[in-house]
Design an enzyme around this catalytic site. Structure first.
Site, PDB file in Angstrom:
ATOM      1  N   HIS A  23       4.077  -5.639  -2.868  1.00  9.01           N
ATOM      2  CA  HIS A  23       2.854  -5.817  -3.812  1.00  9.01           C
ATOM      3  C   HIS A  23       2.013  -6.953  -3.508  1.00  9.01           C
ATOM      4  O   HIS A  23       0.845  -6.854  -3.768  1.00  9.01           O
ATOM      5  CB  HIS A  23       3.497  -6.401  -5.268  1.00  9.01           C
ATOM      6  CG  HIS A  23       4.369  -5.350  -5.824  1.00  9.01           C
ATOM      7  ND1 HIS A  23       4.361  -4.717  -7.030  1.00  9.01           N
ATOM      8  CD2 HIS A  23       5.810  -4.870  -5.312  1.00  9.01           C
ATOM      9  CE1 HIS A  23       5.197  -3.952  -7.128  1.00  9.01           C
ATOM     10  NE2 HIS A  23       6.196  -3.718  -6.342  1.00  9.01           N
ATOM     11  N   ASP A 119      -1.168  -7.744 -10.822  1.00 10.42           N
ATOM     12  CA  ASP A 119      -0.108  -6.629 -10.698  1.00 10.42           C
ATOM     13  C   ASP A 119       0.315  -6.183 -12.282  1.00 10.42           C
ATOM     14  O   ASP A 119       0.500  -6.940 -12.943  1.00 10.42           O
ATOM     15  CB  ASP A 119       1.219  -7.287  -9.981  1.00 10.42           C
ATOM     16  CG  ASP A 119       2.230  -5.961  -9.636  1.00 10.42           C
ATOM     17  OD1 ASP A 119       2.028  -5.764  -8.560  1.00 10.42           O
ATOM     18  OD2 ASP A 119       2.813  -5.372 -10.578  1.00 10.42           O
ATOM     19  N   ALA A 339       8.607  -6.031  11.829  1.00  8.30           N
ATOM     20  CA  ALA A 339       7.596  -5.033  12.922  1.00  8.30           C
ATOM     21  C   ALA A 339       6.240  -5.325  12.408  1.00  8.30           C
ATOM     22  O   ALA A 339       6.162  -5.552  11.019  1.00  8.30           O
ATOM     23  CB  ALA A 339       8.096  -3.855  13.002  1.00  8.30           C
ATOM     24  N   ASN A 360       4.093   1.624  -0.204  1.00 14.94           N
ATOM     25  CA  ASN A 360       3.167   1.414   1.075  1.00 14.94           C
ATOM     26  C   ASN A 360       3.672   1.901   2.011  1.00 14.94           C
ATOM     27  O   ASN A 360       2.840   2.490   2.878  1.00 14.94           O
ATOM     28  CB  ASN A 360       3.490  -0.219   1.117  1.00 14.94           C
ATOM     29  CG  ASN A 360       2.655  -1.201   0.119  1.00 14.94           C
ATOM     30  OD1 ASN A 360       1.542  -1.319   0.242  1.00 14.94           O
ATOM     31  ND2 ASN A 360       3.694  -1.756  -0.817  1.00 14.94           N
ATOM     32  N   ASP A 380      10.944   3.942  -7.702  1.00 15.49           N
ATOM     33  CA  ASP A 380       9.974   5.060  -7.480  1.00 15.49           C
ATOM     34  C   ASP A 380       9.933   5.607  -6.167  1.00 15.49           C
ATOM     35  O   ASP A 380       9.486   6.945  -5.702  1.00 15.49           O
ATOM     36  CB  ASP A 380       8.553   4.568  -7.355  1.00 15.49           C
ATOM     37  CG  ASP A 380       8.155   3.413  -6.397  1.00 15.49           C
ATOM     38  OD1 ASP A 380       9.168   2.977  -5.815  1.00 15.49           O
ATOM     39  OD2 ASP A 380       6.887   3.186  -6.142  1.00 15.49           O
TER      40      ASP A 380
HETATM   41  N1  UDP Z   1       6.655  -4.089   6.700  1.00 12.00           N
HETATM   42  C1  UDP Z   1       6.337  -4.836   7.565  1.00 12.00           C
HETATM   43  N2  UDP Z   1       7.271  -4.831   8.707  1.00 12.00           N
HETATM   44  C2  UDP Z   1       8.402  -4.161   8.561  1.00 12.00           C
HETATM   45  C3  UDP Z   1       8.655  -3.625   7.504  1.00 12.00           C
HETATM   46  C4  UDP Z   1       7.890  -3.286   6.646  1.00 12.00           C
HETATM   47  O1  UDP Z   1       5.222  -5.267   7.896  1.00 12.00           O
HETATM   48  O2  UDP Z   1       9.232  -4.308   9.571  1.00 12.00           O
HETATM   49  C5  UDP Z   1       5.713  -3.885   5.482  1.00 12.00           C
HETATM   50  C6  UDP Z   1       5.139  -2.481   4.972  1.00 12.00           C
HETATM   51  O3  UDP Z   1       4.135  -2.331   6.323  1.00 12.00           O
HETATM   52  C7  UDP Z   1       4.756  -2.461   4.009  1.00 12.00           C
HETATM   53  C8  UDP Z   1       5.652  -3.425   3.376  1.00 12.00           C
HETATM   54  O4  UDP Z   1       6.288  -4.206   4.368  1.00 12.00           O
HETATM   55  O5  UDP Z   1       3.363  -2.770   3.920  1.00 12.00           O
HETATM   56  C9  UDP Z   1       6.834  -2.804   2.450  1.00 12.00           C
HETATM   57  O6  UDP Z   1       6.301  -2.199   1.209  1.00 12.00           O
HETATM   58  P1  UDP Z   1       7.105  -0.793   0.773  1.00 12.00           P
HETATM   59  O7  UDP Z   1       6.161  -0.492  -0.551  1.00 12.00           O
HETATM   60  O8  UDP Z   1       7.118   0.226   1.654  1.00 12.00           O
HETATM   61  O9  UDP Z   1       8.390  -1.261   0.310  1.00 12.00           O
HETATM   62  P2  UDP Z   1       9.126  -2.531  -0.359  1.00 12.00           P
HETATM   63  O10 UDP Z   1       9.436  -3.477   0.669  1.00 12.00           O
HETATM   64  O11 UDP Z   1       8.515  -2.788  -1.587  1.00 12.00           O
HETATM   65  O12 UDP Z   1      10.527  -1.837  -0.731  1.00 12.00           O
END
Ligand code: UDP
Length: 459
Positions: A23, A119, A339, A360, A380
């Site tokens: 977020h 948000d 990463a 994302n 979701d």
């Molecule tokens: N992300 C990152 N490095 C990682 C794994 C995830 O920078 O090793 C970032 C990814 O690019 C995304 C966010 O973390 O922007 C994760 O958001 P997402 O909505 O996919 O999943 P959530 O973490 O909310 O379950």
């Protein structure tokens, strides 16, 4: 191009992200976009998962005390509901105080506050801002399809789809909301009542704001966006993919291991499977073992994100992979704790993305033109996976119990030379091109950004 200077006054936009990685990122991307159009930016934030102010020297930051918040990030629907309500409760009074003080200071400057972008889960805080005379815009981190589903939640309950009564019903279609099946809906057997209440408040938070901002684009969700526009009384701005429109914003809460990009440089084109389950999902120790052997047995190069805390019951700082995994994959893979995901996905060596289907990650995969292996966990994510494998047909989902054989077969389908993988890759490239077109000159998202800027300017 619309800019903040259009009316001759300098305008300030306030932001308040929900304090989770998925977020925070889009909110900073939107802030970057509006800053580039001439708006001043103030970011209010909870102390939990506080953003790094030093990475954004051009913005003002206001830290809002959040006493009483649970210390851990949530990894189930129920824990997420508890967390969201706790943020709202804890921040309400201190946010009111700090916002009132900021408004007082602004009166003495040649600058005024245009609006708060918060948000949509910050239900109470959006109300606080409006109570102090600040117009609000709700940013929702999720697809248009997902928000449509939230607006339909009472109907889904009235028609008996939710709460789920029997596991045998899970595959049944939701006829009012294609392409969802019951198993694709956000649900919680343990906290159905609370989920229903929070989702209804989220919808109210959006409909009482001056607009809804979505990180999606028209070519990806044309029907879903059209349905929202028909049914919502507020304007809808699909301005995605935000990470492509505003790529420079650095808002990672964990240190990204950039060394993996060098390793990717040495791999053949489209050969590497990138594996990441985002910032919140957690896996059982046995699922970790099946994942590891599925990846090892696939024979493909891989880059795997093992985030601290990913494995339930394991010490957060040290995740042990099964005996023999290192030997079986030596020279063929890299494991990192976090990463630079957008850059990884955009790297030509990456040919497949095993994702938990957070919005994302799903959108980043779409924009990179990479086919996806979907293993959703909660919220979701099941609905997003449904769109990947059923609507866009750019990936496959691993359903049911996780077994190494299923993993190996899914990787082979996704990345193998023949069909159906080749078709998925072709369609993934088409989507990548439409994402690029949406943010090009006169693209749908570019037009929406201009309309959003004009609206904010007029507030
Ligand atoms: N992300 C990152 N490095 C990682 C794994 C995830 O920078 O090793 C970032 C990814 O690019 C995304 C966010 O973390 O922007 C994760 O958001 P997402 O909505 O996919 O999943 P959530 O973490 O909310 O379950």
């Amino acid at each position: 191009m619309a800019t903040a200077a259009a009316g001759g006054r300098r305008r300030r936009v306030l932001f308040f992200p929900l304090p989770y990685q998925g977020h925070i990122n889009p909110m900073f991307q939107l802030a970057g976009l509006l800053h580039a159009r001439g708006f001043s930016i103030t970011v209010f934030h909870a102390r939990f998962n506080a953003p790094d102010a030093s990475a954004h020297p051009a913005y003002d930051f206001v830290s809002v005390p959040d006493d009483g918040m649970p210390a851990d990030s949530p990894d189930t629907v129920q824990a997420t509901m508890d967390h969201i309500l706790a943020v709202n409760r804890a921040c309400e009074a201190p946010f009111r105080e700090r916002l009132a003080a900021l408004l007082e200071r602004q009166r003495a400057r040649a600058e005024d506050v245009a609006c708060l972008v918060a948000d949509s889960h910050l239900l109470t805080l959006l109300g606080v801002a409006r109570g102090l005379g600040v117009p609000t815009l709700a940013l929702r981190m999720g697809s248009a399809a997902c928000f449509r589903c939230l607006t339909a939640f009472p109907m889904l309950c009235d028609k008996g789809y939710l709460p789920v009564q029997e596991s045998s019903q899970l595959d049944a279609p939701v006829v009012e909301l294609p392409p969802y099946r019951i198993c694709d809906l956000p649900s919680s057997a343990a906290a159905h009542g609370q989920l229903r209440e929070v989702l209804s408040r989220v919808v109210t938070a959006v409909t009482t704001s001056s607009g809804l901002i979505l990180d999606t684009f028209d070519a990806l969700e044309a029907d879903e966006l059209a349905a929202l526009r028909r049914n919502l009384a507020v304007p809808v701005f699909d301005v995605g993919p935000l990470h492509k429109l505003s790529p420079a914003a650095s808002s990672s809460l964990l240190r990204q291991d950039r060394g993996c990009l060098d390793w990717l440089d040495g791999q053949p084109p489209a050969s590497v499977l990138y594996v990441s389950f985002g910032s919140l999902a957690s896996v059982s120790a046995s699922d970790l073992v099946e994942t590891a052997w599925g990846i090892a047995n696939s024979g493909r190069p891989f880059l795997w994100v093992l985030r601290p805390g990913l494995v339930r019951g394991a010490p957060p700082s040290s995740i042990s992979l099964p005996d023999g995994f290192d030997a079986a994959t030596r020279g063929r893979g890299v494991v990192v704790s976090w990463a630079p995901q957008e850059e990884v996905l955009a790297h030509p060596a990456v040919g497949g993305f095993w994702t938990h289907c957070g919005w994302n990650s799903t959108l980043e995969g779409v924009c990179a033109g990479v086919p996806m292996l979907c293993r959703p966990f909660f919220g979701d994510q099941m609905g997003n996976a449904r769109y990947v494998d059923h609507v866009w047909r750019t990936g496959v989902t691993i359903d049911g119990e996780l077994q190494r054989g299923k993993v190996e077969a899914a990787i082979s389908t996704l990345m193998g030379a023949g069909e159906p993988g080749a078709g998925m890759r072709r369609r993934a490239l088409e989507l990548k091109n439409s994402a690029a077109a949406s943010i090009g000159e006169a693209g749908s998202s570019s037009v929406n950004v201009d309309m959003l800027v004009s609206l904010i300017q007029s507030m």
